[in-house]
Design a protein around this motif. Sequence first.
Motif, PDB file in Angstrom:
ATOM      1  N   MET A   1      42.336  69.204 162.729  1.00  0.00           N
ATOM      2  CA  MET A   1      43.538  68.659 162.119  1.00  0.00           C
ATOM      3  C   MET A   1      44.288  69.784 161.415  1.00  0.00           C
ATOM      4  O   MET A   1      43.691  70.618 160.748  1.00  0.00           O
ATOM      5  N   LEU A   2      45.592  69.783 161.560  1.00  0.00           N
ATOM      6  CA  LEU A   2      46.436  70.821 160.982  1.00  0.00           C
ATOM      7  C   LEU A   2      46.453  70.710 159.462  1.00  0.00           C
ATOM      8  O   LEU A   2      46.619  69.626 158.907  1.00  0.00           O
ATOM      9  N   GLU A   3      46.272  71.853 158.803  1.00  0.00           N
ATOM     10  CA  GLU A   3      46.342  71.916 157.345  1.00  0.00           C
ATOM     11  C   GLU A   3      47.609  72.644 156.938  1.00  0.00           C
ATOM     12  O   GLU A   3      47.939  73.682 157.501  1.00  0.00           O
ATOM     13  N   LEU A   4      48.291  72.080 155.961  1.00  0.00           N
ATOM     14  CA  LEU A   4      49.485  72.693 155.398  1.00  0.00           C
ATOM     15  C   LEU A   4      49.337  72.738 153.891  1.00  0.00           C
ATOM     16  O   LEU A   4      48.824  71.796 153.287  1.00  0.00           O
ATOM     17  N   VAL A   5      49.800  73.818 153.300  1.00  0.00           N
ATOM     18  CA  VAL A   5      49.819  73.907 151.845  1.00  0.00           C
ATOM     19  C   VAL A   5      51.202  73.499 151.370  1.00  0.00           C
ATOM     20  O   VAL A   5      52.216  74.009 151.851  1.00  0.00           O
ATOM     21  N   PHE A   6      51.229  72.546 150.457  1.00  0.00           N
ATOM     22  CA  PHE A   6      52.471  72.111 149.828  1.00  0.00           C
ATOM     23  C   PHE A   6      52.595  72.890 148.527  1.00  0.00           C
ATOM     24  O   PHE A   6      51.723  72.817 147.668  1.00  0.00           O
ATOM     25  N   ALA A   7      53.651  73.640 148.378  1.00  0.00           N
ATOM     26  CA  ALA A   7      53.842  74.523 147.227  1.00  0.00           C
ATOM     27  C   ALA A   7      54.190  73.710 145.983  1.00  0.00           C
ATOM     28  O   ALA A   7      55.317  73.745 145.485  1.00  0.00           O
ATOM     29  N   THR A   8      53.213  72.953 145.504  1.00  0.00           N
ATOM     30  CA  THR A   8      53.429  72.156 144.304  1.00  0.00           C
ATOM     31  C   THR A   8      52.115  71.923 143.576  1.00  0.00           C
ATOM     32  O   THR A   8      51.046  71.939 144.188  1.00  0.00           O
ATOM     33  N   ASN A   9      52.217  71.722 142.290  1.00  0.00           N
ATOM     34  CA  ASN A   9      51.118  71.194 141.492  1.00  0.00           C
ATOM     35  C   ASN A   9      51.526  69.868 140.881  1.00  0.00           C
ATOM     36  O   ASN A   9      50.839  69.334 140.026  1.00  0.00           O
ATOM     37  N   ASN A  10      52.670  69.339 141.339  1.00  0.00           N
ATOM     38  CA  ASN A  10      53.165  68.057 140.855  1.00  0.00           C
ATOM     39  C   ASN A  10      52.414  66.955 141.589  1.00  0.00           C
ATOM     40  O   ASN A  10      52.617  66.721 142.775  1.00  0.00           O
ATOM     41  N   ARG A  28      47.363  70.263 151.401  1.00  0.00           N
ATOM     42  CA  ARG A  28      46.656  70.873 150.281  1.00  0.00           C
ATOM     43  C   ARG A  28      47.672  71.298 149.232  1.00  0.00           C
ATOM     44  O   ARG A  28      48.785  71.693 149.562  1.00  0.00           O
ATOM     45  N   SER A  29      47.265  71.234 147.987  1.00  0.00           N
ATOM     46  CA  SER A  29      48.143  71.640 146.884  1.00  0.00           C
ATOM     47  C   SER A  29      47.888  73.105 146.540  1.00  0.00           C
ATOM     48  O   SER A  29      46.957  73.726 147.049  1.00  0.00           O
ATOM     49  N   LEU A  30      48.681  73.621 145.631  1.00  0.00           N
ATOM     50  CA  LEU A  30      48.454  74.978 145.143  1.00  0.00           C
ATOM     51  C   LEU A  30      47.084  75.086 144.477  1.00  0.00           C
ATOM     52  O   LEU A  30      46.379  76.084 144.655  1.00  0.00           O
ATOM     53  N   ALA A  31      46.695  74.064 143.731  1.00  0.00           N
ATOM     54  CA  ALA A  31      45.384  74.081 143.076  1.00  0.00           C
ATOM     55  C   ALA A  31      44.264  74.134 144.109  1.00  0.00           C
ATOM     56  O   ALA A  31      43.243  74.797 143.893  1.00  0.00           O
ATOM     57  N   ASP A  32      44.462  73.463 145.248  1.00  0.00           N
ATOM     58  CA  ASP A  32      43.443  73.459 146.302  1.00  0.00           C
ATOM     59  C   ASP A  32      43.177  74.857 146.865  1.00  0.00           C
ATOM     60  O   ASP A  32      42.088  75.126 147.366  1.00  0.00           O
ATOM     61  N   ILE A  33      44.181  75.726 146.806  1.00  0.00           N
ATOM     62  CA  ILE A  33      43.977  77.098 147.305  1.00  0.00           C
ATOM     63  C   ILE A  33      43.798  78.074 146.141  1.00  0.00           C
ATOM     64  O   ILE A  33      43.886  79.281 146.312  1.00  0.00           O
ATOM     65  N   ASP A  34      43.563  77.511 144.953  1.00  0.00           N
ATOM     66  CA  ASP A  34      43.331  78.295 143.743  1.00  0.00           C
ATOM     67  C   ASP A  34      44.527  79.174 143.384  1.00  0.00           C
ATOM     68  O   ASP A  34      44.365  80.296 142.914  1.00  0.00           O
ATOM     69  N   CYS A  35      45.719  78.658 143.623  1.00  0.00           N
ATOM     70  CA  CYS A  35      46.945  79.357 143.239  1.00  0.00           C
ATOM     71  C   CYS A  35      47.462  78.700 141.966  1.00  0.00           C
ATOM     72  O   CYS A  35      47.834  77.525 141.969  1.00  0.00           O
TER      73      CYS A  35
END
Length: 189
Positions: A1-10, A28-35
Amino acid sequence: MLELVFATNNAHKLEEVQAIIGNKFVIRSLADIDCHDDIPETGVTFEENAQQKTDYLVNKYGLYCFGDDSGLEVDALGGEPGVYSARYSGSRDMETNIDLLLEKLGDNTNRTARFRTVISLYFNEQQHFFEGTIEGDIIRERRGVKGFGYDPIFIPKGYTQTFAEMSAEEKNAISHRAIAVGKLADFLK
């Protein structure tokens, strides 16, 4: 399944997007990638701010990602608050932002406004943009406790409830973000 990071912590935005997209993609959120970086939003348009977010993530992490910028444009205020919607009063306190907006509108009879979302997607080394807009009116007093941001004072055209009075399902079926995310999802299919 395709994963995309959404540039938000909202969390509200993340929930809305995941509900609209469903289980077709892993968001995935920014927190999910430890950003935990404060990604700049210095553009003067929704497009510029959305692209700044994706450019930042691509340059730092090299991931498929998307970012958005959204805001409320009030006709009687020349399009304000626009790209400054989240910090209209100089702070990120939405109650203060709503108070300022209602104060500036005063007794003006022109209450027409729109919510706009622009999504910037970086995918297969290309930038793509998707926009969603919903027209409506600004009411004089807050109504409802659901949603976030300016939802308690915005009634979409053709409806009698504010976004803050609608269920998440009702709002996600018609919102500016739903329209833009729907275009994003169609593109990714």
